[in-house]
Scaffold this motif. Structure first.
Motif, PDB file in Angstrom:
ATOM      1  N   ALA A  80      68.307 -28.236   0.264  1.00 40.51           N
ATOM      2  CA  ALA A  80      68.784 -28.225   1.652  1.00 40.51           C
ATOM      3  C   ALA A  80      68.401 -26.921   2.335  1.00 40.51           C
ATOM      4  O   ALA A  80      68.000 -26.914   3.507  1.00 40.51           O
ATOM      5  CB  ALA A  80      70.300 -28.424   1.686  1.00 40.51           C
TER       6      ALA A  80
ATOM      7  N   LYS B 276      66.061 -26.483   5.589  1.00 38.80           N
ATOM      8  CA  LYS B 276      66.530 -25.741   6.762  1.00 38.80           C
ATOM      9  C   LYS B 276      65.456 -24.741   7.204  1.00 38.80           C
ATOM     10  O   LYS B 276      65.208 -24.576   8.401  1.00 38.80           O
ATOM     11  CB  LYS B 276      67.826 -24.998   6.439  1.00 38.80           C
ATOM     12  CG  LYS B 276      69.055 -25.873   6.288  1.00 38.80           C
ATOM     13  CD  LYS B 276      69.564 -26.413   7.617  1.00 38.80           C
ATOM     14  CE  LYS B 276      70.310 -25.381   8.396  1.00 38.80           C
ATOM     15  NZ  LYS B 276      70.923 -25.968   9.638  1.00 38.80           N
TER      16      LYS B 276
ATOM     17  N   ASP C 218      64.432 -25.495  10.933  1.00 37.51           N
ATOM     18  CA  ASP C 218      65.404 -24.843  11.805  1.00 37.51           C
ATOM     19  C   ASP C 218      64.936 -23.424  12.127  1.00 37.51           C
ATOM     20  O   ASP C 218      65.061 -22.509  11.302  1.00 37.51           O
ATOM     21  CB  ASP C 218      66.771 -24.829  11.111  1.00 37.51           C
ATOM     22  CG  ASP C 218      67.896 -24.352  12.014  1.00 37.51           C
ATOM     23  OD1 ASP C 218      67.631 -23.582  12.943  1.00 37.51           O
ATOM     24  OD2 ASP C 218      69.054 -24.748  11.763  1.00 37.51           O
TER      25      ASP C 218
ATOM     26  N   MET D  74      78.545 -25.524   4.760  1.00 37.86           N
ATOM     27  CA  MET D  74      77.920 -26.710   4.189  1.00 37.86           C
ATOM     28  C   MET D  74      78.302 -26.874   2.720  1.00 37.86           C
ATOM     29  O   MET D  74      77.905 -26.073   1.869  1.00 37.86           O
ATOM     30  CB  MET D  74      76.399 -26.628   4.321  1.00 37.86           C
ATOM     31  CG  MET D  74      75.901 -26.676   5.744  1.00 37.86           C
ATOM     32  SD  MET D  74      74.084 -26.532   5.877  1.00 37.86           S
ATOM     33  CE  MET D  74      73.556 -28.050   5.058  1.00 37.86           C
TER      34      MET D  74
ATOM     35  N   ALA E 251      77.620 -32.134   2.727  1.00 34.68           N
ATOM     36  CA  ALA E 251      76.883 -31.738   3.931  1.00 34.68           C
ATOM     37  C   ALA E 251      75.412 -31.500   3.609  1.00 34.68           C
ATOM     38  O   ALA E 251      74.532 -31.803   4.421  1.00 34.68           O
ATOM     39  CB  ALA E 251      77.503 -30.478   4.531  1.00 34.68           C
ATOM     40  N   CYS E 252      75.129 -30.973   2.422  1.00 35.83           N
ATOM     41  CA  CYS E 252      73.728 -30.786   2.007  1.00 35.83           C
ATOM     42  C   CYS E 252      73.027 -32.132   1.888  1.00 35.83           C
ATOM     43  O   CYS E 252      71.887 -32.298   2.350  1.00 35.83           O
ATOM     44  CB  CYS E 252      73.664 -30.041   0.675  1.00 35.83           C
ATOM     45  SG  CYS E 252      74.116 -28.290   0.768  1.00 35.83           S
TER      46      CYS E 252
ATOM     47  N   THR F 289      73.816 -34.883   3.445  1.00 37.58           N
ATOM     48  CA  THR F 289      73.671 -35.432   4.798  1.00 37.58           C
ATOM     49  C   THR F 289      72.504 -34.778   5.521  1.00 37.58           C
ATOM     50  O   THR F 289      71.714 -35.457   6.198  1.00 37.58           O
ATOM     51  CB  THR F 289      74.974 -35.220   5.594  1.00 37.58           C
ATOM     52  OG1 THR F 289      76.044 -35.920   4.950  1.00 37.58           O
ATOM     53  CG2 THR F 289      74.823 -35.736   7.021  1.00 37.58           C
ATOM     54  N   TYR F 290      72.374 -33.464   5.369  1.00 38.43           N
ATOM     55  CA  TYR F 290      71.290 -32.768   6.051  1.00 38.43           C
ATOM     56  C   TYR F 290      69.933 -33.204   5.510  1.00 38.43           C
ATOM     57  O   TYR F 290      68.990 -33.436   6.285  1.00 38.43           O
ATOM     58  CB  TYR F 290      71.440 -31.252   5.922  1.00 38.43           C
ATOM     59  CG  TYR F 290      70.307 -30.536   6.608  1.00 38.43           C
ATOM     60  CD1 TYR F 290      70.272 -30.415   7.991  1.00 38.43           C
ATOM     61  CD2 TYR F 290      69.238 -30.034   5.880  1.00 38.43           C
ATOM     62  CE1 TYR F 290      69.208 -29.804   8.640  1.00 38.43           C
ATOM     63  CE2 TYR F 290      68.165 -29.412   6.515  1.00 38.43           C
ATOM     64  CZ  TYR F 290      68.159 -29.315   7.899  1.00 38.43           C
ATOM     65  OH  TYR F 290      67.094 -28.727   8.535  1.00 38.43           O
TER      66      TYR F 290
ATOM     67  N   SER G 194      69.041 -36.324   6.987  1.00 36.75           N
ATOM     68  CA  SER G 194      68.815 -36.232   8.441  1.00 36.75           C
ATOM     69  C   SER G 194      67.398 -35.788   8.791  1.00 36.75           C
ATOM     70  O   SER G 194      66.927 -36.048   9.891  1.00 36.75           O
ATOM     71  CB  SER G 194      69.824 -35.258   9.065  1.00 36.75           C
ATOM     72  OG  SER G 194      69.485 -33.905   8.794  1.00 36.75           O
TER      73      SER G 194
END
Length: 319
Positions: A28, A32, A36, A197, A201-202, A204-205, A208
């Motif tokens: 993750a 990122k 990002d 996170m 959450a990791c 999900t990211y 995504s």
């Protein structure tokens, strides 16, 4: 000494290193970095390097994922170094987890101190980085003098570590490390904790950004797994599980003279105790495997895999 693990960094690091485990958390973080811009500006504004050290005992899915991440890094112009034992950074009997067990007639156990991550992951990474800063930045190296000189001239190396929220107890402060070269050369960063996170959450990211969620990364022969993970291994890695049983048996046979020894209690009395322990202490692997098989007999393969996808990594190691 600064004890706040989240203290702001006023000076931007020249070199940021992502300590890659190829599990969900570090993956993750890499995604990122890919996607990002604000993340890159905050955590890795200058030179960026991805490093992972091979334990020799990763799951085949993890090795596949490493190759995939290497290809993605190449697309993005990022250097990803996968340190294997033939490169010379794994030293002594720690060529791989299996190698150590075989030459030492040893076995990793819930009852013993955990040193495998230090020997197979952390130490090889910093031996490699000593050479890396010499070749990349021209500092004179030797006995970590290269890392210290690099830090003096360019600032400490920022190590980005994939510890998720709710795992804060695994975090350490680089400035409190026993080794002076480490305190002088390295600083830690835990972006997932700062960003709130957790493991979910990791996952999900990762989804995504259009990527597949990898298997949590830990050694096949990790003694700190749960019964569910043992059952997952039985169904998916039967041959490796048999090897693990054989290694435990060899260790138990080698040290059978410790099966019943006299030990003194605090009161001064003596008692007979078994000090010849296996992976699960006094419960040996064949018994544990049968217990897991019986307990999860009604679990489908899909259910046991779903559990495995959210459990299992070096939870007993602090970084």
């Amino acid at each position: 000494m600064m004890n706040d693990l989240f203290a702001p960094q006023n000076d931007e690091p020249r070199l940021t290193v992502l300590s890659m485990g190829a599990g969900q958390d570090s993956t993750a973080l890499l995604y990122k970095y890919f996607n990002d811009l604000d993340f890159r500006r905050k955590y890795a504004p200058n030179d960026f390097l991805v490093v992972m050290s091979d334990t020799g005992n990763e799951h085949s899915e993890t090795y596949d994922h490493v190759r995939y991440l290497q290809s993605k890094c190449k697309e993005h112009g990022i250097e990803f170094v996968f340190i294997t034992s033939d490169m010379g950074y794994h030293t002594g009997d720690w060529k791989s987890l299996q190698h150590f067990y075989k030459v030492k007639n040893a076995i990793g156990s819930k009852a013993y101190p955990k040193i495998c991550s230090q020997r197979l992951k952390i130490d090889p990474i910093y031996r490699f980085l000593e050479d890396y800063v010499g070749k990349r930045y021209g500092v004179k190296t030797g006995r970590k003098s290269g890392l210290k000189q690099f830090a003096k001239e360019s600032g400490k190396i920022r190590m980005i570590i994939g510890i998720a929220k709710n795992e804060e107890k695994r975090m350490t402060n680089a400035e409190e490390n026993k080794a002076s070269w480490y305190r002088e050369s390295v600083t830690h960063s835990y972006p997932l904790v700062e960003l709130g996170m957790d493991r979910a959450a990791c996952q999900t990211y990762i989804k995504s950004v259009g990527e597949n969620v990898p298997l949590p990364s830990n050694c096949i022969f990790c003694p700190f797994g749960s019964l569910e993970e043992v059952e997952w291994l039985r169904r998916n890695y039967g041959e490796a599980l048999n090897e693990w049983v054989a290694l435990e048996k060899a260790k138990l046979n080698k040290w059978s003279h410790l099966n019943a020894i006299e030990v003194k209690t605090k009161s001064g009395k003596t008692k007979i105790e078994n000090r010849n322990l296996g992976v699960w202490g006094k419960r040996y692997l064949p018994e544990v495997i049968e217990a897991a098989k019986e307990k999860f007999a009604d679990w489908s393969d899909a259910k046991i895999h779903e559990y495995r996808m959210s459990h299992g990594h070096c939870v007993n190691t602090s970084f």
